[in-house]
Design a protein around this motif. Structure first.
Motif, PDB file in Angstrom:
ATOM      1  N   ALA A 191     128.791   6.141  42.699  1.00  0.00           N
ATOM      2  CA  ALA A 191     129.161   5.337  43.814  1.00  0.00           C
ATOM      3  C   ALA A 191     128.358   4.043  43.692  1.00  0.00           C
ATOM      4  O   ALA A 191     126.812   4.038  43.572  1.00  0.00           O
ATOM      5  N   LEU A 192     128.963   2.746  43.833  1.00  0.00           N
ATOM      6  CA  LEU A 192     128.449   1.816  43.747  1.00  0.00           C
ATOM      7  C   LEU A 192     127.791   1.247  45.287  1.00  0.00           C
ATOM      8  O   LEU A 192     128.175   1.708  46.158  1.00  0.00           O
TER       9      LEU A 192
ATOM     10  N   SER B 224     140.717   2.331  47.364  1.00  0.00           N
ATOM     11  CA  SER B 224     139.697   3.206  47.971  1.00  0.00           C
ATOM     12  C   SER B 224     138.642   3.785  47.161  1.00  0.00           C
ATOM     13  O   SER B 224     138.958   4.251  46.121  1.00  0.00           O
ATOM     14  N   ASP B 225     137.755   3.839  47.709  1.00  0.00           N
ATOM     15  CA  ASP B 225     136.514   4.435  46.833  1.00  0.00           C
ATOM     16  C   ASP B 225     135.325   4.870  47.714  1.00  0.00           C
ATOM     17  O   ASP B 225     135.257   4.553  48.716  1.00  0.00           O
TER      18      ASP B 225
ATOM     19  N   ASN C  71     142.637   4.987  43.677  1.00  0.00           N
ATOM     20  CA  ASN C  71     142.084   5.956  44.440  1.00  0.00           C
ATOM     21  C   ASN C  71     140.977   7.050  44.224  1.00  0.00           C
ATOM     22  O   ASN C  71     141.133   7.905  43.525  1.00  0.00           O
ATOM     23  N   CYS C  72     139.838   6.503  44.572  1.00  0.00           N
ATOM     24  CA  CYS C  72     138.415   7.505  44.345  1.00  0.00           C
ATOM     25  C   CYS C  72     138.210   7.491  42.725  1.00  0.00           C
ATOM     26  O   CYS C  72     137.965   8.715  42.650  1.00  0.00           O
ATOM     27  N   VAL C  73     138.583   6.446  42.095  1.00  0.00           N
ATOM     28  CA  VAL C  73     138.580   6.521  40.627  1.00  0.00           C
ATOM     29  C   VAL C  73     137.409   5.559  40.113  1.00  0.00           C
ATOM     30  O   VAL C  73     136.731   5.867  39.277  1.00  0.00           O
TER      31      VAL C  73
ATOM     32  N   TYR D 298     143.525  14.251  44.509  1.00  0.00           N
ATOM     33  CA  TYR D 298     142.081  14.159  44.935  1.00  0.00           C
ATOM     34  C   TYR D 298     141.896  12.687  45.348  1.00  0.00           C
ATOM     35  O   TYR D 298     141.870  11.932  44.411  1.00  0.00           O
ATOM     36  N   GLY D 299     142.067  12.262  46.385  1.00  0.00           N
ATOM     37  CA  GLY D 299     141.809  10.892  46.780  1.00  0.00           C
ATOM     38  C   GLY D 299     140.852  10.702  48.000  1.00  0.00           C
ATOM     39  O   GLY D 299     140.996  11.494  48.872  1.00  0.00           O
ATOM     40  N   CYS D 300     140.270   9.422  47.949  1.00  0.00           N
ATOM     41  CA  CYS D 300     139.193   9.277  49.170  1.00  0.00           C
ATOM     42  C   CYS D 300     139.916   8.141  50.259  1.00  0.00           C
ATOM     43  O   CYS D 300     139.121   7.643  50.969  1.00  0.00           O
TER      44      CYS D 300
END
Length: 395
Positions: free
Chosen positions: A240-241, A214-215, A185-187, A89-91
């Motif tokens: 999400a920031l 990545s985020d 990655n997306c964490v 699971y990665g963005c």
């Protein structure tokens, strides 16, 4: 077409909301910190119990990948065991350049997908450590350590996995100035205390090291009603920031200005309830790179020449959204980028010389002016290659 950034909260202090950083600031209440344990537990349950494969995710926010992947990276990704890949699971793609021999830390490594791909790319002399808080995912990762050792033909494994929180790397035994590169990655968006994540990342990086990650980011502060939704947390949206807060936080911790590498809009059209919940808030999947420069590093604009020595990027090297270096071309860069190229693992890949006061007098000079630091992921067009410096399109 460029997106318009909503600055309706631009003048407020960097508050301690869970969508920000949970560090106490004047004018804010620490409403996020007290819920940190709850957020951790809910995320662990989401990724440990509910989400078993990619099909269990309710949005595609955590499945966004770039359209162009270098061939050597594709080969490394294809070598990852199918069971590990199925639980990826990665963005984005957290594979920075110039990896040979590097010591890498993956924050929120999950089942080890990125770790194992990176293990191939760093080579037998490099090492990759993954840290995650979810037992179920760590169990899968550890099961395939020896498989990938054999797959890559190494005499011993060059990966290991530790249990811990990305906000508390010291408690997991990770020491100061240990790693050349940190990836994630997306964490980071899943953390209720993003300031602590950046502080700990800065601490364990060597001088000249890089946080490449990545985020998911938002075009404003994510409101309370979304931050209370645990599914939205698990889908990487509630935490999400606001992207401008990342820039502020990074500088406060000590990093250089975050440099935007790539960005792509998160499309929620396939999930109407979630789309209705977020309203007109826009989310974007972003890859940033942050560097930790040695103390008292001098910064002056410079001319640099890429020598084509980075594996897989011999002709050109895309460094960020504004800078793609063509091999052999003379390029003027801003003071901070000049310092990064001289003090990081890229030092041997560039020739650096003082900036010319008469730039146009040099016939080999491609870019006759430093272009600054790209940071805003909502400035369009999104999902486009960076400006190219060279004969095919001088910037």
């Amino acid at each position: 077409m460029a997106l318009t950034l909503n600055n309706n909260t631009k003048d407020r202090p960097l508050c301690c909301t869970m969508s920000s950083c949970c560090s106490t600031k004047d004018g804010c209440s620490a409403n996020g910190q007290g819920n940190g344990d709850k957020i951790h537990d809910e995320v662990k349950e989401y990724y440990g119990k509910k989400v078993k494969t990619q099909k269990d995710l309710e949005t595609k926010a955590c499945l966004m990948m770039p359209s162009k992947i270098p061939s050597h990276v594709k080969q490394a990704l294809s070598a990852v065991h199918p069971e590990v890949a199925a639980r990826y699971y990665g963005c984005g793609l957290v594979v920075p350049e110039c990896l040979e021999g590097a010591h890498v830390l993956d924050l929120g490594s999950g089942t080890g997908h990125d770790c194992f791909a990176l293990a191939k790319l760093v080579g037998e002399k490099g090492h990759v450590t993954g840290i995650d808080m979810t037992d179920e995912q760590l169990d899968v990762a550890r099961e395939y350590v020896d498989y990938h050792r054999d797959k890559f033909g190494y005499s011993k494994p060059n990966t290991d996995f530790v249990k811990g929180y990305i906000e508390k790397l010291g408690e997991a035994g990770l020491e100061d100035s240990t790693f050349d590169i940190i990836v994630s990655n997306c964490v980071v968006n899943l953390s209720p205390d993003k300031a602590a994540v950046l502080r700990e990342g800065y601490r364990v990086l060597k001088p000249g090291g890089e946080l490449y990650f990545s985020d998911i980011y938002a075009d404003r502060d994510v409101p309370e009603h979304i931050r209370k939704d645990k599914v939205m947390w698990g889908e990487c949206l509630a935490g999400a920031l606001w992207w401008e807060d990342l820039v502020t936080l990074a500088k406060e911790v000590g990093f250089c200005t975050p440099r935007l590498v790539s960005a792509g809009l998160v499309n929620l059209d396939d999930n109407k309830p979630m789309k209705d919940l977020v309203g007109d808030i826009k989310f974007v999947s972003v890859t940033y790179r942050l560097f930790k420069l040695p103390q008292n590093t001098s910064k002056e604009p410079a001319q640099v020449v890429y020598n084509g020595s980075v594996t897989g990027h011999e002709t050109n090297l895309k460094f960020d959204a504004l800078h793609t270096f063509q091999e052999g071309d003379v390029v003027e860069v801003d003071a901070e980028l000049s310092a990064i190229l001289q003090e990081s693992r890229f030092a041997d890949d560039f020739t650096v010389r003082p900036a010319s006061k008469k730039s146009k007098a040099d016939p080999k000079l491609c870019c006759s002016g430093a272009k600054g630091v790209p940071t805003n992921p909502f400035e369009g067009p999104l999902d486009k290659e960076s400006s190219s410096c060279g004969p095919k399109g001088c910037c």
